[in-house]
Design an enzyme around this catalytic site. Structure first.
Site, short mmCIF file in Angstrom:
data_model
loop_
_atom_site.label_atom_id
_atom_site.label_comp_id
_atom_site.label_asym_id
_atom_site.label_seq_id
_atom_site.Cartn_x
_atom_site.Cartn_y
_atom_site.Cartn_z
N GLU A 88 0.63 -1.07 -0.16
CA GLU A 88 0.10 -0.13 -0.01
C GLU A 88 0.92 1.23 0.08
O GLU A 88 1.79 1.48 1.00
CB GLU A 88 -0.86 0.03 1.25
N ASP A 162 -1.86 12.16 -2.26
CA ASP A 162 -2.01 13.51 -2.33
C ASP A 162 -2.33 14.32 -3.62
O ASP A 162 -1.50 14.09 -4.77
CB ASP A 162 -0.61 14.24 -1.76
N LYS A 166 -3.39 22.64 -7.54
CA LYS A 166 -2.91 23.95 -8.16
C LYS A 166 -2.21 23.33 -9.51
O LYS A 166 -1.48 22.47 -9.53
CB LYS A 166 -2.34 24.65 -7.61
N ASP A 198 -9.96 11.30 -5.01
CA ASP A 198 -11.20 12.01 -4.82
C ASP A 198 -11.21 13.03 -6.41
O ASP A 198 -12.44 13.66 -6.49
CB ASP A 198 -11.44 13.06 -3.68
C1 SAM Z 1 -4.25 11.91 1.15
S1 SAM Z 1 -3.23 10.79 2.16
C2 SAM Z 1 -4.26 9.26 2.09
C3 SAM Z 1 -4.18 8.22 3.06
C4 SAM Z 1 -4.62 6.90 2.96
N1 SAM Z 1 -4.17 6.16 1.65
C5 SAM Z 1 -6.42 7.23 2.71
O1 SAM Z 1 -6.67 6.78 1.49
O2 SAM Z 1 -6.89 7.36 3.48
C6 SAM Z 1 -1.90 10.65 1.20
C7 SAM Z 1 -0.78 9.68 2.11
O3 SAM Z 1 0.17 9.47 0.72
C8 SAM Z 1 1.28 9.88 1.56
N2 SAM Z 1 2.61 10.01 0.75
C9 SAM Z 1 2.71 11.22 -0.04
N3 SAM Z 1 3.58 11.08 -0.92
C10 SAM Z 1 4.19 9.98 -0.65
C11 SAM Z 1 5.26 9.14 -1.41
N4 SAM Z 1 6.13 9.75 -2.28
N5 SAM Z 1 5.46 8.10 -1.06
C12 SAM Z 1 4.81 7.34 0.02
N6 SAM Z 1 3.85 7.80 0.54
C13 SAM Z 1 3.47 9.34 0.11
C14 SAM Z 1 1.19 10.91 2.83
O4 SAM Z 1 2.18 10.79 3.75
C15 SAM Z 1 -0.22 10.40 3.07
O5 SAM Z 1 -0.12 9.53 4.35
#
Ligand code: SAM
Length: 258
Positions: A88, A162, A166, A198
């Site tokens: 994941e 994420d 923008k 989303d």
């Molecule tokens: C918007 S959150 C979504 C969390 C979870 N997957 C959910 O759907 O509830 C995005 C997650 O991706 C992680 N993340 C962002 N960039 C990443 C990267 N380059 N490698 C691994 N994780 C990353 C963030 O730290 C965060 O926990």
């Protein structure tokens, strides 16, 4: 706060003050005494192509005489000895990761994220729930080539990466063409990607990237047996009236790629 260097095998906890971030101290302790299934930096150096052995080692170090590895997790019980390996990306605090681990004893689950707090908490959750098939990794998923061999992974779960709304920040989006090709190279034949977001535009662009990389869309993945796995962010968006955009893509079994 993201703290990950481009080199996933570089130790960063030793450069940080554990008094400022208690999760650094927890990570350091876990790496020393095996109390949590969490990996970072040099602890990952022998994992590439060796994850099944790594899980066997983690299970051994996390077992106490009163809490030995359950029989159903012993090597060789499933799939002629080859346990499935799921990753994941962005596992956050480990909600979905641990739900999946609970429902699928025939697979091992690796959660990747970029903060100490998230990967340590996800690993703590696994221990609290007595899941012996979970490990978490501190690292930028873009750097996964250092820890996963080509064809080693049976499934990637990418829920709500994420969004970077923008236009000028689009380049920061994790799931771009390059990343789609990287994920595809790590998949075993028949392996899959399950993505939800989303953002419809992000979904469409990711979809194009997966197709371009040679994956085929599929309605569902048998492995999940109809479970929907509403993630933390999915729930947040649902409560705001925002529906998810999601899909599954599979690597052809015959290795035929575009
Ligand atoms: C918007 S959150 C979504 C969390 C979870 N997957 C959910 O759907 O509830 C995005 C997650 O991706 C992680 N993340 C962002 N960039 C990443 C990267 N380059 N490698 C691994 N994780 C990353 C963030 O730290 C965060 O926990």
């Amino acid at each position: 706060m993201p703290l990950c260097p481009a080199d996933i095998l570089k130790d960063i906890s030793s450069a940080l003050n554990p008094a400022v971030n208690p999760y650094v101290a927890k990570m350091t302790a876990a790496l020393a005494d095996g109390s949590l299934p969490v990996l970072q930096g040099t602890a990952l150096k022998d994992c590439r192509g060796q994850w099944r052995e790594t899980f066997a080692r983690l299970r051994a170090s996390n077992s106490t005489p009163n809490q030995s590895t359950p029989d159903h997790l012993a090597p060789g019980i499933h799939s002629g000895g080859r346990r499935k390996l799921m990753v994941e990306i962005g596992c956050h605090l480990g909600l979905t990761l641990n739900q999946m681990a609970k429902n699928h004893h025939d697979a091992d689950f690796i959660g990747m994220d970029i903060t100490f707090k998230r990967v340590v908490t996800a690993a703590e959750r696994a221990v609290a729930q007595r899941h012996h098939n979970v490990a978490t990794v501190l690292g930028n998923a873009r750097a996964m080539d250092a820890i996963f061999a080509d064809g080693e992974i049976d499934g990637f779960i990418v829920f709500f990466p994420d969004p970077w709304l923008k236009r000028a920040k689009n380049k920061n989006r994790l799931v771009d063409r390059e990343f789609s090709a990287l994920l595809t190279s790590k998949l075993s034949p028949g392996g899959f990607i399950w993505m939800k977001t989303d953002q419809e535009v992000y979904f469409q662009e990711a979809r194009e990237g997966f197709l371009k990389a040679g994956l085929e869309p599929t309605e569902s993945v048998d492995f999940f047996a109809g479970h929907l796995y509403e993630s933390t962010f999915e729930r947040r968006f649902r409560l705001q009236g925002l529906p998810p955009h999601g899909g599954h893509w599979q690597k052809p079994h015959d290795g035929r790629m575009c």
